[in-house]
Design a protein around this motif. Sequence first.
Motif, PDB file in Angstrom:
ATOM      1  N   SER A  70       1.028  -1.437  -0.217  1.00 26.49           N
ATOM      2  CA  SER A  70       0.029   0.043  -0.293  1.00 26.49           C
ATOM      3  C   SER A  70       0.992   1.170  -0.192  1.00 26.49           C
ATOM      4  O   SER A  70       0.820   2.397  -0.344  1.00 26.49           O
ATOM      5  CB  SER A  70      -0.893  -0.455   1.025  1.00 26.49           C
ATOM      6  N   ASP A 198      -6.191  -1.062  -4.419  1.00 26.07           N
ATOM      7  CA  ASP A 198      -5.442  -1.374  -2.991  1.00 26.07           C
ATOM      8  C   ASP A 198      -6.300  -2.589  -2.343  1.00 26.07           C
ATOM      9  O   ASP A 198      -7.487  -2.449  -2.041  1.00 26.07           O
ATOM     10  CB  ASP A 198      -5.247   0.007  -1.868  1.00 26.07           C
ATOM     11  N   GLU A 199      -6.524  -3.767  -2.919  1.00 21.14           N
ATOM     12  CA  GLU A 199      -6.830  -4.918  -2.603  1.00 21.14           C
ATOM     13  C   GLU A 199      -8.744  -4.906  -3.134  1.00 21.14           C
ATOM     14  O   GLU A 199      -9.458  -4.419  -2.074  1.00 21.14           O
ATOM     15  CB  GLU A 199      -6.839  -5.241  -0.954  1.00 21.14           C
TER      16      GLU A 199
HETATM   17 MG   LIG Z   1      -2.180  -2.406   2.542  1.00 21.40          MG
END
Ligand SMILES: [Mg+2]
Length: 278
Positions: A70, A198-199
């Motif tokens: 991240s 991010d995911e």
């Molecule tokens: Mg992360």
Amino acid sequence: MATNTNDDTIITTGVQQINTNERNRPDETVVEASDLDVYYGHDRAIDDVSIEIPEKKVTAIIGPSGCGKSTFLRCINRMNDQIDVARVEGDLYFHGKNVYDDDVDPVALRRKIGMVFQKPNPFPKSIYDNVAYGLRVQGKDDEVDLDEAVERALRGAALWDEVNAKLDASGLDLSGGQQQRLCIARAIAPDPEVILMDEPASALDPIATSKIEDLIADLTQDYTVVIVTHNMQQAARLSDKTAVFLTGGELVEFDDTTKIFENPNDQRVEDYITGKFG
Ligand SMILES: [Mg+2]
Ligand SMILES: Nc1ncnc2c1ncn2[C@@H]1O[C@H](COP(=O)(O)OP(=O)(O)OP(=O)(O)O)[C@@H](O)[C@H]1O
């Protein structure tokens, strides 16, 4: 929206606007990190990362929790600016322009490099206003133009058919999967070149996840996608390139996704992918 032109990629403000097309990088590289380090206070989260991210492809970033995925993603559009203790060293180029140069306007940069987060985070506004938000910030207020842009973005995010009859309903009243596609529509409405994710599917059920995956595959017609995922199958299914980060913020291997998953060079990558750790 299909009108990404590299000719007018302007991320600076003021009189001396710099056209980022004046670049000396290979055409296919859109984002490049060179000897990049990120510190939180004294702790290093990214360790000397160099990588060239290709245009209009999906690049997956994988690696164990806390390895800096991240953090790296947030470097690309300077979201780390918002974390007081974060400090970036080294270079991060967008079309050959260092995004950490003094003359770069982070807001203009984020218009070109949008972001979608793990947890769907629509604004407490109508579906229409969520998507129109970034355009209005840019000063676009012509009703007809906005209507067109909102429809285009919702179609681009594969959500139009489900919401076109209720554009005035709150974005918060949609299902989780619909909310995430709304966030993708919000991200693509200002016509970025790069979308950082991010995911983006980790909070969704399998059906909603598969819709997001189909959508990501479609997005590469027009956009460069960089996606962080914990899901190896997802990385293998979705991405053209895979970057493997390991603990300490080191980029251990970056290559074609098939190479990474079938025949990685680094033993630690093989161990991670086969589930020996992580
Ligand atoms: Mg992360
Ligand atoms: N805002 C912050 N302040 C201080 N340290 C931070 C901050 N954000 C992240 N870190 C630290 O930086 C390192 C990398 O964190 P990061 O969130 O980038 O990892 P990640 O790979 O995304 O992990 P995960 O898979 O769990 O999301 C970790 O050691 C983390 O504790």
